[in-house]
Structure formats: C-alpha cells, structure tokens
Write a protein that holds these residues in place. Sequence first.
Motif, PDB file in Angstrom:
ATOM      1  N   GLY A   5       0.783  -1.233   0.000  1.00  0.00           N
ATOM      2  CA  GLY A   5       0.000   0.000   0.000  1.00  0.00           C
ATOM      3  C   GLY A   5       0.807   1.272   0.000  1.00  0.00           C
ATOM      4  O   GLY A   5       0.239   2.358   0.117  1.00  0.00           O
ATOM      5  N   VAL A   6       2.145   1.165  -0.137  1.00  0.00           N
ATOM      6  CA  VAL A   6       3.012   2.355  -0.118  1.00  0.00           C
ATOM      7  C   VAL A   6       3.941   2.319  -1.329  1.00  0.00           C
ATOM      8  O   VAL A   6       4.685   1.353  -1.537  1.00  0.00           O
ATOM      9  CB  VAL A   6       3.859   2.439   1.168  1.00  0.00           C
ATOM     10  CG1 VAL A   6       4.639   3.754   1.200  1.00  0.00           C
ATOM     11  CG2 VAL A   6       2.986   2.316   2.402  1.00  0.00           C
ATOM     12  N   LEU A   7       3.897   3.391  -2.125  1.00  0.00           N
ATOM     13  CA  LEU A   7       4.666   3.485  -3.359  1.00  0.00           C
ATOM     14  C   LEU A   7       5.516   4.752  -3.338  1.00  0.00           C
ATOM     15  O   LEU A   7       5.071   5.798  -2.884  1.00  0.00           O
ATOM     16  CB  LEU A   7       3.690   3.546  -4.537  1.00  0.00           C
ATOM     17  CG  LEU A   7       4.249   3.598  -5.958  1.00  0.00           C
ATOM     18  CD1 LEU A   7       4.827   2.238  -6.341  1.00  0.00           C
ATOM     19  CD2 LEU A   7       3.134   3.971  -6.943  1.00  0.00           C
ATOM     20  N   LEU A   8       6.765   4.653  -3.807  1.00  0.00           N
ATOM     21  CA  LEU A   8       7.606   5.831  -3.980  1.00  0.00           C
ATOM     22  C   LEU A   8       7.611   6.215  -5.451  1.00  0.00           C
ATOM     23  O   LEU A   8       7.957   5.399  -6.314  1.00  0.00           O
ATOM     24  CB  LEU A   8       9.039   5.567  -3.519  1.00  0.00           C
ATOM     25  CG  LEU A   8      10.015   6.740  -3.747  1.00  0.00           C
ATOM     26  CD1 LEU A   8       9.736   7.868  -2.769  1.00  0.00           C
ATOM     27  CD2 LEU A   8      11.466   6.291  -3.634  1.00  0.00           C
ATOM     28  N   ALA A   9       7.204   7.443  -5.758  1.00  0.00           N
ATOM     29  CA  ALA A   9       7.270   7.968  -7.123  1.00  0.00           C
ATOM     30  C   ALA A   9       8.389   9.001  -7.175  1.00  0.00           C
ATOM     31  O   ALA A   9       8.407   9.941  -6.380  1.00  0.00           O
ATOM     32  CB  ALA A   9       5.934   8.600  -7.511  1.00  0.00           C
TER      33      ALA A   9
END
Length: 325
Positions: free
Chosen positions: A48-52
């Motif tokens: 549920g956690v993404l780095l863009a």
Amino acid sequence: METPILVEELKDYPFDEVTRLNCEDDMLKFKAPVLGESHTALIPLTSGVLLAYYAGKPEETYQMRYSQYFQDKILISLMLSGDSTHHLQGNLEVNLKKNQSFIYAIKEDGKLSVVEYKKSKRFEVASLIFDQEAFNICLDKFFDKTQKKEKEACLKAFFSGKQPGELFDITNEVNLIIKQILNCRLIKNFRRVYLECKAYELMAYYFQSISCINNSEIYFSADDIKKLQGIKSDLSTYDLEDISVENLCKKYGINRFKLTSGFQSLFNVSIIKFYRKQVLQRAFNDIKENRISITEAALKYGYNTPQSFSRAFFKEFQIRPSAIS
C-alpha cells in the motif's frame, strides 16, 4: 504571464528516447517534447506504499495532472531540488521550494489537481503515495493511545478540500533515505526487507517532524529495551527468508516508530545498517569456511553483480573478498 501546457496523459507526448537504467524497478531515462530530459521511477516500498520519483528540466512550462492517477490516495510530496507549484482541486495553491514537503489527501470528486514545473528549471521530487487504509494503519502503528495530540497534529497538517494544511522542511535524514532507496541494488528478499525498513524509517522521521516531537521527549521503557535487544539478537541469527519489519513488530509487540528510532538510539546504528552488516558477515564466513566463489556469494547474499558485492564487502571489512577466498 506564460500559459502552462496541461499534460493529462504522458502518452500524448511521445518520447524521443526511453532507457531503462540498471535497477530492479522501472527507473526510466527519457527525452520528450515539453517534458524535456527526465528520470522517473515507481518503486513499491511495502504493502500500500509506493515511492514515485521524478527529476527533469522541462523544455516548456507545464502542469502534470495527478488527481486522475492517485484518486483516494494520500500523497507526501518531497521537493529535493528546484521548486514546483501545486494547484489542489481548484481551492488551494501550494508553492513548494527546495527541501520542503507537504501532505495531501486526494479526493475522488472530479476536481483537477496538478503540479506545475517551470521551463528550463531543473527539479527533483519524490512522493510517497499511500492507499487510505495503509496510511491509517501506518499512523496507528506510529502513534499509540498516549499520543493523541501528536496524531491529531499529523491529521491537521493535510491539504484537503479547503483545509490549508502546512508545509514542512525536509531533514537531511529524509534526503539521504530517498537516495538510498533509489541506489538500492539488492535483489529478491534482501530488497523487499530493505525497502520495507526504509519506508518506515522515512515515515518515522517525517511523522516526528509533523507531530513536533523533540528527541528529548522520546522515551523507551525497560520492556521496550528488552524487545529491541531481542530484535538485535534475531537479526544476528535470522532465517533470511522469514525476516521482515512486520514479523519483528508482531513477534515482539513493538510499533515501527519504536523499532526504527529505538534501535538507532540504543545501538547507535540504524536497523538497516545493522541488517546489512549481518548479511555481509555471513558472506565473509561463507567465503572463508566454505570457499564459495565471489560470484556465488554475490547472488546468494542479494547483490546484482560481483563488483557491487566486492565494493560493499571492502567498505565493511577493508579487505577484498578475493583476499580470503
């Protein structure tokens, strides 16, 4: 005043060049009209956690629409260099300068949310993108029942609807963690554990700055210290397939904030550095006792190439693995 070009879909601006860099995730280098030369990446950190990540030098001033991509998400925007302007749902405008950040709740109400970058000005930005549920769970993990005021401070910091929110300075630690994530060359389970730890390490620093907790106000009980000592022991004797921040928290009944901050405070080393040291120590013993090759060790202990393994090995022990094999 220059009228910015609205970019709603990247596919509308065909790339002159697209190159995948040497990374397990899709870190791309590209050149396109309007957007100019840029780097971009989407890196899953944990559930549920993404780095863009996005960096570039635009050929024209443009606005990138993101409300359609990240509806019903929580966005933490971290301006690493340059500056940008965020137009949020037509009600708010946020000017973000170098080493500033803000947190934004993106509502699914059809309104336009865009970020604007100026022509010929270099910028570098990273964003943490959370599912709503993942963010709420994370918030609960970091703030227990005795920390209601700190938790409320985080919720009041949001830009959302007509709520003005707040800007925060990015610490050197946050900058460093972003760079470490982007430069990670571990693979498979080593990478999964590393990125999960980095995600919570990053959130610990960020939430602490929002909730205005001074280091002198962070207390660890005797029970907390006992748990952290047990975790250190686990990391020294772990099964590489089973270790994860989530499992350690569940096993010892400790939240992620206390795990990351407490480990650093108690042992004067981050949990990530300690973990990697244990990996390299195992590799050292394996090479010395079992005479495995450097290539075998690199693959077994999560490095993409023998060269990257050799560099990490030398940095840790001040000796090349070839000298003991």
